[in-house]
Design a protein around this motif. Structure first.
Motif, short mmCIF file in Angstrom:
data_model
loop_
_atom_site.label_atom_id
_atom_site.label_comp_id
_atom_site.label_asym_id
_atom_site.label_seq_id
_atom_site.Cartn_x
_atom_site.Cartn_y
_atom_site.Cartn_z
N ASN A 21 -1.46 3.88 1.40
CA ASN A 21 -1.39 2.87 2.45
C ASN A 21 -2.74 2.72 3.16
O ASN A 21 -3.18 1.60 3.44
N ILE B 186 -4.94 0.66 0.86
CA ILE B 186 -4.60 -0.77 0.91
C ILE B 186 -5.17 -1.38 2.19
O ILE B 186 -5.75 -2.47 2.18
N TRP C 258 -8.83 -1.87 1.70
CA TRP C 258 -9.07 -3.01 0.82
C TRP C 258 -8.96 -4.32 1.58
O TRP C 258 -9.80 -5.21 1.44
N THR D 81 5.54 -3.24 1.21
CA THR D 81 5.73 -2.93 -0.20
C THR D 81 7.14 -3.34 -0.62
O THR D 81 8.12 -2.96 0.02
N LEU E 32 -8.68 0.21 -7.26
CA LEU E 32 -7.65 -0.82 -7.19
C LEU E 32 -8.06 -2.02 -8.01
O LEU E 32 -9.22 -2.46 -7.94
N GLN F 257 2.01 -1.28 -7.56
CA GLN F 257 2.62 -1.62 -6.28
C GLN F 257 2.65 -3.12 -6.10
O GLN F 257 1.64 -3.80 -6.28
#
Length: 148
Positions: A32, A35, A38, A60, A81, A110
């Motif tokens: 998490n 993400i 990102w 998610t 990723l 994911q």
């Protein structure tokens, strides 16, 4: 191949169980965090702007993972990723955590969905975010991936 978003994380004491290896739920916290990194550093839509000003979130919807080797206290893990699918409001990423020798520790697929946080209903990803996200999508569509 498109760009890969990448950064590192140190395995801390708080991540480990009594055996000195990462306790599996802590990987999901690291995922998490990744993400969130990102969105801020790779897509230009940090979570504070997304959640507070934009009234949006990316919960998610589906998560598949495979743990392939343990990670130990003090190690640095590289997280990578790639985007494998982009829809109007949902997108799928593949994330890999690896050790210093490049050995995979965790592989994740994911699917996240952009939602309006006031109604918790899907909403379209902003155009600027979709454009930024497309950089992490493979250039070749021969692997079954798609942009909708």
């Amino acid at each position: 191949m498109g760009e890969v978003f990448r950064n590192t994380v140190r395995v801390r004491f708080k991540h480990c169980d009594a055996a000195g290896i990462v306790f599996y739920p802590r990987y999901f916290e690291m995922l998490n965090d990744f993400i969130e990194d990102w969105f801020a550093d790779g897509l230009g839509w940090p979570f504070d702007a997304m959640h507070l000003a934009g009234h949006a979130g990316v919960p998610t919807a589906e998560l598949q993972c495979r743990f392939t080797a343990p990670s130990r206290l003090g190690e640095r893990l590289t997280r990578e990723l790639r985007v494998t699918h982009m829809g109007r409001s949902s997108f799928t990423v593949e994330v890999r955590f690896s050790g210093a020798a490049g050995d995979t520790r965790l592989a994740v697929t994911q699917r996240l969905v952009c939602v309006d946080t006031q109604t918790m209903t899907p909403r379209a990803l902003p155009d600027a975010v979709r454009t930024a996200m497309a950089r992490y999508f493979p250039d070749s569509h021969t692997n079954g991936s798609s942009i909708c």
